[in-house]
Scaffold this motif. Structure first.
Motif, short mmCIF file in Angstrom:
data_model
loop_
_atom_site.label_atom_id
_atom_site.label_comp_id
_atom_site.label_asym_id
_atom_site.label_seq_id
_atom_site.Cartn_x
_atom_site.Cartn_y
_atom_site.Cartn_z
N TYR A 178 0.85 -1.20 0.00
CA TYR A 178 0.00 0.00 0.00
C TYR A 178 0.88 1.24 0.00
N SER A 179 0.58 2.16 -0.90
CA SER A 179 1.30 3.43 -0.99
C SER A 179 0.50 4.36 -1.87
N LEU A 180 1.01 5.54 -2.09
CA LEU A 180 0.35 6.49 -2.99
C LEU A 180 0.22 5.94 -4.40
N VAL A 181 1.12 5.03 -4.80
CA VAL A 181 1.04 4.45 -6.15
C VAL A 181 0.53 3.01 -6.14
N ALA A 204 6.23 -1.78 1.18
CA ALA A 204 6.51 -0.94 -0.01
C ALA A 204 5.81 0.41 0.06
N PRO A 205 5.93 1.15 1.17
CA PRO A 205 5.25 2.44 1.28
C PRO A 205 5.79 3.50 0.32
N TRP A 267 2.30 10.90 4.43
CA TRP A 267 0.92 10.79 3.95
C TRP A 267 0.32 9.47 4.42
N LEU A 268 1.10 8.42 4.35
CA LEU A 268 0.61 7.09 4.73
C LEU A 268 0.40 6.99 6.24
N VAL A 309 -4.98 12.99 -6.06
CA VAL A 309 -4.26 12.61 -7.27
C VAL A 309 -3.99 11.10 -7.31
N SER A 310 -3.98 10.45 -6.15
CA SER A 310 -3.65 9.03 -6.10
C SER A 310 -4.86 8.13 -5.93
N ALA A 311 -6.04 8.69 -5.73
CA ALA A 311 -7.24 7.89 -5.45
C ALA A 311 -7.60 6.99 -6.62
#
Length: 328
Positions: A178-181, A204-205, A267-268, A309-311
């Motif tokens: 789980y991460s922004l990407v 893998a944040p 952010w995470l 932007v990542s949703a």
């Protein structure tokens, strides 16, 4: 350093977890031990390893590093992948789990594991066999809590339901990518974890290093993202959306006078439902950079920009359920 309870338990873990997958490989033993000691001195108490990391060498180094500070550490390891070259040297059967826990305890130099995690679902083993075995391990004192990793939502829910029905110990955490990407778990797993009070400790944040900002749109010749297939492959990471996310991360980093890695991790940390992201570092310099994600709060406006932007795109059935949500 702040602390959070891990799932439906009284176990307090630090807001970040130090991952040890590189220890004994790209990270030397001396640097690995130094990293762990710096982490503990900074207030971190949560360490994650696995029996297959560097053929068990990671567990050996972790055990050596925490030998004199064992009681202050929440020590997590995993079992599931092939550790011996025979048919029962893999999986989460009673035999492999029992063999695996004893081998891990020996390498770690301890008589108990705080969090014992099933590394990935095993279609060959009945869920009741796995959970009965884990319940026995907790009763024996070899394991304190249990968790899972890389499960689908139905696999996690089936496991929780069986534990509740049989009055066995239940998984208190899940370790997903789980991460922004990599926000795929937003589809079902995150809401399940919040409903069932399962802690989330993402791996893998930083998206395999993508969110550090070290990569451009040119295919790299070195680094983790040179893999040809899988989660760390360039083809998987190098999408237009991911580069748009990275651009927003770099913009936020400039505004906050932080590094991209610190912004992505922060952010995470502030994401609802996340307990403790697992970050890894190959060098002491990378470790210090990543640790810059703790001790401050990201402004809500910047957090919201990164979230937007990542949703994931609006998808069925989530879109349909939200449309007819009762206003209670």
């Amino acid at each position: 350093m702040e602390y959070r309870l891990l799932g439906r338990s009284g176990l307090a873990v630090s807001e970040v977890c130090l991952g040890t997958m590189t220890f004994g490989n790209t990270t030397s033993e001396s640097d690995s031990i130094e990293m762990i000691h710096r982490f503990l001195d900074a207030g971190g108490n949560f360490l994650d390893t696995a029996d297959v990391y560097v053929g068990g060498r990671s567990e050996e180094i972790v055990g050596k590093a925490v030998k004199d500070r064992r009681s202050e550490v929440v020590l997590a390891t995993k079992v599931r992948f092939q550790t011996e070259q025979h048919p029962n040297g893999v999986g989460i059967s009673r035999k492999h789990i029992m063999d695996g826990v004893d081998a891990s305890l020996k390498r770690l130099g301890t008589d108990y594991i705080d969090l014992y995690q099933m590394h990935v679902w095993d279609h060959a083993t009945p869920v009741e066999e796995t959970l009965r075995t884990l319940d026995d391990l907790v009763s024996s004192g070899k394991v304190r809590y249990i968790g899972c990793s890389n499960f689908l939502a139905w696999q996690l829910m089936k496991s929780l339901a069986y534990s509740d029905y049989s009055r066995f110990v239940r998984y208190i955490s899940i370790q997903p990518q789980y991460s922004l990407v990599s926000r795929e778990m937003d589809r079902e797993i995150m809401s399940l974890c919040m409903e069932e009070q399962v802690g989330v400790i993402p791996w893998a944040p930083l998206g395999g290093g993508f969110l550090t900002g070290r990569y451009t749109k040119e295919e790299p010749s070195s680094g983790r993202l040179t893999a040809k297939t899988g989660e760390s492959s360039w083809a998987y990471r190098a999408t237009e959306k991911n580069f748009a996310i990275l651009e927003e991360v770099q913009k936020a980093a400039r505004e906050l006078d932080k590094t991209p890695a610190q912004v992505a991790l922060r952010w995470l940390i502030q994401q609802q439902g996340i307990t403790s992201p697992i970050f890894g570092a190959s060098t002491l310099e990378q470790y210090e950079d990543d640790m810059g994600a703790v001790g401050w709060t990201m402004p809500q406006e910047i957090w919201d920009r990164l979230d937007e932007v990542s949703a994931l795109p609006s998808e069925y059935p989530t879109r349909f359920i939200q449309k007819f949500r009762r206003p209670l």
